[in-house]
Write a protein that holds these residues in place. Structure first.
Motif, mmCIF file in Angstrom:
data_model
loop_
_atom_site.group_PDB
_atom_site.id
_atom_site.type_symbol
_atom_site.label_atom_id
_atom_site.label_comp_id
_atom_site.label_asym_id
_atom_site.label_seq_id
_atom_site.Cartn_x
_atom_site.Cartn_y
_atom_site.Cartn_z
ATOM 1 N N ILE A 116 0.839 -1.202 0.000
ATOM 2 C CA ILE A 116 0.000 0.000 0.000
ATOM 3 C C ILE A 116 0.877 1.256 0.000
ATOM 4 O O ILE A 116 0.595 2.215 -0.722
ATOM 5 C CB ILE A 116 -0.979 -0.019 1.193
ATOM 6 N N ASN A 117 1.944 1.250 0.783
ATOM 7 C CA ASN A 117 2.805 2.432 0.871
ATOM 8 C C ASN A 117 3.662 2.657 -0.369
ATOM 9 O O ASN A 117 4.144 3.766 -0.589
ATOM 10 C CB ASN A 117 3.690 2.349 2.114
ATOM 11 N N LYS A 118 3.849 1.621 -1.174
ATOM 12 C CA LYS A 118 4.624 1.767 -2.413
ATOM 13 C C LYS A 118 3.742 2.143 -3.608
ATOM 14 O O LYS A 118 4.246 2.413 -4.687
ATOM 15 C CB LYS A 118 5.377 0.473 -2.722
ATOM 16 N N ARG A 119 2.446 2.183 -3.378
ATOM 17 C CA ARG A 119 1.501 2.474 -4.453
ATOM 18 C C ARG A 119 1.409 3.989 -4.694
ATOM 19 O O ARG A 119 1.147 4.750 -3.772
ATOM 20 C CB ARG A 119 0.133 1.944 -4.020
ATOM 21 N N PRO A 120 1.657 4.441 -5.928
ATOM 22 C CA PRO A 120 1.595 5.880 -6.224
ATOM 23 C C PRO A 120 0.211 6.460 -5.944
ATOM 24 O O PRO A 120 -0.804 5.787 -6.121
ATOM 25 C CB PRO A 120 1.914 5.964 -7.714
ATOM 26 N N ARG A 121 0.199 7.712 -5.487
ATOM 27 C CA ARG A 121 -1.058 8.403 -5.181
ATOM 28 C C ARG A 121 -1.168 9.688 -5.994
ATOM 29 O O ARG A 121 -0.201 10.445 -6.116
ATOM 30 C CB ARG A 121 -1.132 8.795 -3.701
ATOM 31 N N LYS A 122 -2.333 9.929 -6.533
ATOM 32 C CA LYS A 122 -2.588 11.151 -7.289
ATOM 33 C C LYS A 122 -2.324 12.374 -6.417
ATOM 34 O O LYS A 122 -1.740 13.362 -6.857
ATOM 35 C CB LYS A 122 -4.042 11.146 -7.785
ATOM 36 N N LYS A 123 -2.749 12.309 -5.159
ATOM 37 C CA LYS A 123 -2.596 13.420 -4.214
ATOM 38 C C LYS A 123 -1.124 13.781 -4.006
ATOM 39 O O LYS A 123 -0.794 14.909 -3.672
ATOM 40 C CB LYS A 123 -3.238 13.017 -2.879
ATOM 41 N N LEU A 124 -0.230 12.813 -4.221
ATOM 42 C CA LEU A 124 1.208 13.035 -4.051
ATOM 43 C C LEU A 124 1.908 13.178 -5.402
ATOM 44 O O LEU A 124 3.091 12.851 -5.537
ATOM 45 C CB LEU A 124 1.825 11.872 -3.255
ATOM 46 N N LYS A 125 1.171 13.644 -6.393
ATOM 47 C CA LYS A 125 1.698 13.822 -7.760
ATOM 48 C C LYS A 125 2.258 12.507 -8.305
ATOM 49 O O LYS A 125 3.320 12.454 -8.897
ATOM 50 C CB LYS A 125 2.745 14.931 -7.795
ATOM 51 N N PHE A 126 1.518 11.461 -8.040
ATOM 52 C CA PHE A 126 1.816 10.105 -8.503
ATOM 53 C C PHE A 126 3.150 9.561 -7.985
ATOM 54 O O PHE A 126 3.796 8.753 -8.631
ATOM 55 C CB PHE A 126 1.699 10.010 -10.023
ATOM 56 N N GLU A 127 3.495 10.000 -6.782
ATOM 57 C CA GLU A 127 4.626 9.410 -6.076
ATOM 58 C C GLU A 127 4.078 8.481 -5.005
ATOM 59 O O GLU A 127 2.953 8.651 -4.533
ATOM 60 C CB GLU A 127 5.481 10.485 -5.410
ATOM 61 N N ALA A 128 4.885 7.534 -4.595
ATOM 62 C CA ALA A 128 4.490 6.614 -3.534
ATOM 63 C C ALA A 128 4.681 7.295 -2.178
ATOM 64 O O ALA A 128 5.649 8.040 -1.996
ATOM 65 C CB ALA A 128 5.320 5.349 -3.599
ATOM 66 N N PRO A 129 3.776 7.060 -1.229
ATOM 67 C CA PRO A 129 3.915 7.662 0.095
ATOM 68 C C PRO A 129 5.268 7.369 0.747
ATOM 69 O O PRO A 129 5.856 8.249 1.371
ATOM 70 C CB PRO A 129 2.780 7.038 0.904
ATOM 71 N N ILE A 130 5.760 6.168 0.574
ATOM 72 C CA ILE A 130 7.038 5.824 1.202
ATOM 73 C C ILE A 130 8.179 6.650 0.620
ATOM 74 O O ILE A 130 9.098 7.061 1.339
ATOM 75 C CB ILE A 130 7.315 4.302 1.115
ATOM 76 N N THR A 131 8.127 6.953 -0.667
ATOM 77 C CA THR A 131 9.147 7.768 -1.319
ATOM 78 C C THR A 131 9.112 9.197 -0.783
ATOM 79 O O THR A 131 10.153 9.775 -0.464
ATOM 80 C CB THR A 131 8.938 7.783 -2.848
ATOM 81 N N VAL A 132 7.920 9.745 -0.675
ATOM 82 C CA VAL A 132 7.749 11.106 -0.157
ATOM 83 C C VAL A 132 8.228 11.167 1.291
ATOM 84 O O VAL A 132 8.952 12.081 1.694
ATOM 85 C CB VAL A 132 6.279 11.561 -0.275
#
Length: 92
Positions: free
Chosen positions: A64-80
């Motif tokens: 789930i944490n490696k899945r890109p999110r639109k809200k994060l400009k298509f970055e994964a939460p773990i990366t951010v």
């Protein structure tokens, strides 16, 4: 206290309550989205005792944490998160 002051105070209080409610509703949407992601791995109505395996929970969490999110400009939460922690470490 004058009537105008009392009304102004009430308006300010009402505005603060409205802002808090707006924030609560935003959070509710985020929680619903996360629940939807979790339901892809753990079906609704499942017995949580069958997911007692810590490995399964950690594996699901990482997916789930490696899945890109639109809200994060298509970055994964773990990366951010890792990028932000690196900035904090360099600043401190």
């Amino acid at each position: 206290m004058k009537l105008e002051e009392w009304i102004s105070g009430r308006d300010r209080e009402a505005q603060e309550k409205l802002e808090a409610e707006k924030e609560r509703l935003k959070q509710k949407g985020a929680v619903e989205n996360i629940n939807k992601l979790i339901r892809q791995y753990i079906k609704k109505g499942s017995d949580f005792d069958q997911y007692d395996n810590n490995f399964f929970i950690k594996q699901t969490q990482m997916k789930i944490n490696k899945r890109p999110r639109k809200k994060l400009k298509f970055e994964a939460p773990i990366t951010v998160f890792q990028r932000l922690m690196k900035k904090v470490a360099l600043a401190g």
